[in-house]
Design an enzyme around this catalytic site. Structure first.
Site, PDB file in Angstrom:
ATOM      1  N   GLN A   1     -69.791  23.922   7.580  1.00 61.12           N
ATOM      2  CA  GLN A   1     -68.448  24.052   8.268  1.00 61.12           C
ATOM      3  C   GLN A   1     -67.882  25.065   7.275  1.00 61.12           C
ATOM      4  OE1 GLN A   1     -66.038  20.496   7.525  1.00 61.12           O
ATOM      5  NE2 GLN A   1     -64.412  21.212   8.561  1.00 61.12           N
TER       6      GLN A   1
ATOM      7  N   SER B   1     -62.076  26.200   5.165  1.00 60.41           N
ATOM      8  CA  SER B   1     -61.282  26.407   3.950  1.00 60.41           C
ATOM      9  C   SER B   1     -61.353  27.865   3.407  1.00 60.41           C
ATOM     10  CB  SER B   1     -61.393  25.369   2.841  1.00 60.41           C
ATOM     11  OG  SER B   1     -60.950  24.283   3.370  1.00 60.41           O
TER      12      SER B   1
ATOM     13  N   GLU C   1     -64.523  14.650  11.121  1.00 61.88           N
ATOM     14  CA  GLU C   1     -65.034  14.784   9.836  1.00 61.88           C
ATOM     15  C   GLU C   1     -64.277  13.632   9.045  1.00 61.88           C
ATOM     16  OE1 GLU C   1     -65.035  17.931   6.079  1.00 61.88           O
ATOM     17  OE2 GLU C   1     -63.378  18.428   7.790  1.00 61.88           O
TER      18      GLU C   1
ATOM     19  N   GLU D   1     -52.984  14.450   0.029  1.00 61.72           N
ATOM     20  CA  GLU D   1     -51.552  14.863   0.323  1.00 61.72           C
ATOM     21  C   GLU D   1     -51.373  14.951   1.683  1.00 61.72           C
ATOM     22  OE1 GLU D   1     -52.418  14.857  -3.969  1.00 61.72           O
ATOM     23  OE2 GLU D   1     -53.335  15.951  -2.194  1.00 61.72           O
TER      24      GLU D   1
END
Length: 403
Positions: A112, A115, A230, A372
């Protein structure tokens, strides 16, 4: 008489096992035959590894194949649970034919590439650039925290294809051949000593347009499919290859430590905490079973963010407790030697030792979406609460200030 879905699946499994004994043929051959029989992802369309049935039957299929002697699913194929649903949902038929079968057999492994150093929690702010050049795209940028990218044949890559649109609308999704010129994979050493994670640099990489998954500019929609699967895979424990978790789940690691303790160390306070953790593990196991049984489509919704958030919190509390029970023994006996793993450990962090688990589960609150961000998703999309004010969603991405 019309067959029930379970009867239809059992008939297909009987035929598969009669023609391809998993104890006599290679794992690749058996998994290829399983795909051709529609028993890879049973909820996928016929002809693409499925039978168009409910996804909860996948566990039944996996159990019957394992009981017949089939090998456990390669843990590295965790990523097929992300890439497979994304391609079947957003890819065209030719891409489904090209990618799904070798993905399921394990002949082609995936990673993947989401990010970035400046776009982790704010994934839609990514900056990796893709510029159209005829029938190719020229890609430049950097990705980070890419699990097992050093082993992957293909990567799920999301890029910025139009910086003049708002950030959620100018993204395009690709299947990236990790062997293309200009793709460089570098290890990132973790607190455990291993380099399971990587950073990936792309310099003038030419990606064919036929590797674009979904329409140009629709990368955000395709990405959400990947991310939801995921979180389901991590929070629901589906990386276990279909095996049935024990009652209490990972809390049994703490039970094993407890049973080795001297009677004088088994205080009432510790016993109470052990039982709390065991109940948490059991509630998580049953909740995930119920979610799988109630699923009516292949792609999970935002509610799986609850499971993933709880999974991250529970694991940290559990292995904190395990190390506390071990006392000073928990401080020794761990090898921090640098190494690059050859697969994922899908049996649970505790199978690698409790000291390893204590360190590794720190990442659970980051990988697959930070805790978060998951709280925001739960608040806004599950509970229907108003979202935080955002001033960066509507302006063109190129005009949004970045650090």
């Amino acid at each position: 008489m019309t067959q029930t879905p379970l009867e239809r699946v059992d008939a297909a499994i009987d035929a598969l096992l009669a023609d391809h004994d998993p104890t006599e043929v290679s794992d690749v051959e058996f998994r290829g035959a399983r795909y051709d029989a529609g028993l890879a992802w049973v909820h996928f369309p016929e002809g693409f590894g499925g039978l168009g049935l409910k996804p909860d039957l996948n566990r039944h299929i996996e159990k019957r194949c394992r009981d017949a002697g089939a090998a456990a699913t390669d843990p590295t194929s965790f990523f097929m649970q992300l890439a497979g649903p994304t391609i079947v949902t957003h890819g065209d038929d030719e891409q489904k034919r090209r990618f799904l079968r070798p993905m399921f057999t394990g002949e082609e492994r995936w990673c993947q590439l989401f990010s970035e150093p400046g776009a982790g929690s704010d994934f839609a702010g990514l900056a990796t650039k893709a510029v159209k050049d005829g029938e190719e795209w020229i890609v430049n940028g950097q990705k980070v925290w890419n699990t097992l990218a050093h082993l992957a044949d293909w990567g799920m890559l999301v890029t910025r294809s139009n910086p003049d649109l708002p950030k959620h609308k100018g993204m395009t999704y690709f299947a990236l051949d990790m062997k293309l010129p200009g793709v460089e994979v570098r290890p990132l050493r973790q607190i455990t000593g291993e380099a399971e994670f990587n950073e990936v640099y792309m310099t003038d990489v030419r990606v064919p347009d036929d590797c674009r998954i979904g329409a140009e500019g629709e990368g955000w929609r395709a990405s959400l499919t990947t991310l939801m699967n995921e979180r389901s895979a991590i929070g629901g424990g589906s990386a276990s290859g279909g095996g049935k978790p024990r009652r209490g789940g990972a809390a049994n690691d703490a039970v094993a430590v407890w049973e080795r303790l001297d009677e004088s160390e088994r205080t009432d306070a510790r016993k109470d905490r052990l039982m709390q953790l065991w109940v948490q593990g059991e509630v998580g196991r049953l909740t995930n079973m119920r979610a799988a049984q109630n699923a009516r489509a292949g792609n999970p919704g935002p509610e799986m963010s609850v499971a993933k958030l709880e999974f991250a919190n529970f694991n940290k509390e559990l292995y904190d407790f395990c190390i506390d029970l071990m006392g000073m023994d928990g401080q020794i006996g761990y090898d921090y030697t640098f190494r690059r793993p050859e697969n994922l450990d899908a049996t649970g962090a505790g199978s690698r030792g409790l000291q390893y688990a204590f360190l590794r589960v720190r990442a659970n609150s980051i990988e697959g979406g930070t805790s978060e961000i998951l709280k925001n998703i739960i608040g806004e999309q599950v509970l229907g609460l108003p979202g935080e004010p955002r001033v960066d969603k509507d302006p063109p991405w190129s005009q949004v200030p970045r650090s």
